[in-house]
Design an enzyme around this catalytic site. Structure first.
Site: not given
Ligand code: 5GP
Ligand code: ZN
Length: 119
Positions: A35, A103, A105
């Site tokens: 992340d 997407h 995850h």
């Molecule tokens: P969500 O909040 O959707 O469950 O988690 C998305 C995660 O993606 C967050 O923890 C954020 O830090 C991570 N993230 C967002 N943009 C990027 C990126 O460009 N590269 C990486 N490696 N992680 C990302």
């Molecule tokens: Zn996607």
């Protein structure tokens, strides 16, 4: 393998190699990378190689994929030495769940004591 990657999806761009990521594991079904804003000493994102926007969108056809993601999580927890100390495997869905990237995850977090209930 059939792909359905989406042009305006950040994680599809990582799968296509258009955006760099620190990839720690990949196979024909999933990609795992660090992340960009880690919330624990170990903070990995496990994503399917096919575009599924959120866990609401899975059905019986995705059962083996979801199982595989969990097997990969357990394997990586061992590899990153958080298996015995403990870890958290998290999926955030939609606004109240805190989903920022559309997407599917799973966050694999470990290396520190987690709080409960989550914020
Ligand atoms: P969500 O909040 O959707 O469950 O988690 C998305 C995660 O993606 C967050 O923890 C954020 O830090 C991570 N993230 C967002 N943009 C990027 C990126 O460009 N590269 C990486 N490696 N992680 C990302
Ligand atoms: Zn996607």
């Amino acid at each position: 393998m059939e792909t359905n990657l989406v042009d305006n999806c950040l994680f599809c761009k990582i799968i296509k190699g258009e955006i760099p990521a620190d990839i720690v594991y990949d196979d024909d079904k999933v990609l795992v990378f660090r992340d960009i804003d880690p919330q624990a000493p170990v903070h990995l994102l496990i994503i399917p190689r096919q575009h599924i926007a959120r866990i609401n969108d899975i059905g019986p056809a995705e059962a083996s994929l979801i199982g595989h993601i969990h097997l990969v999580a357990v394997e990586l927890a061992k590899k990153f030495s958080i298996s015995e100390t403990g870890f958290r495997l998290v999926n955030n869905c939609n606004d109240d769940g805190g989903q920022a990237v559309d997407h599917l995850h799973f966050h694999l977090l470990g290396g520190r004591k987690m709080n409960w209930p989550p914020g």
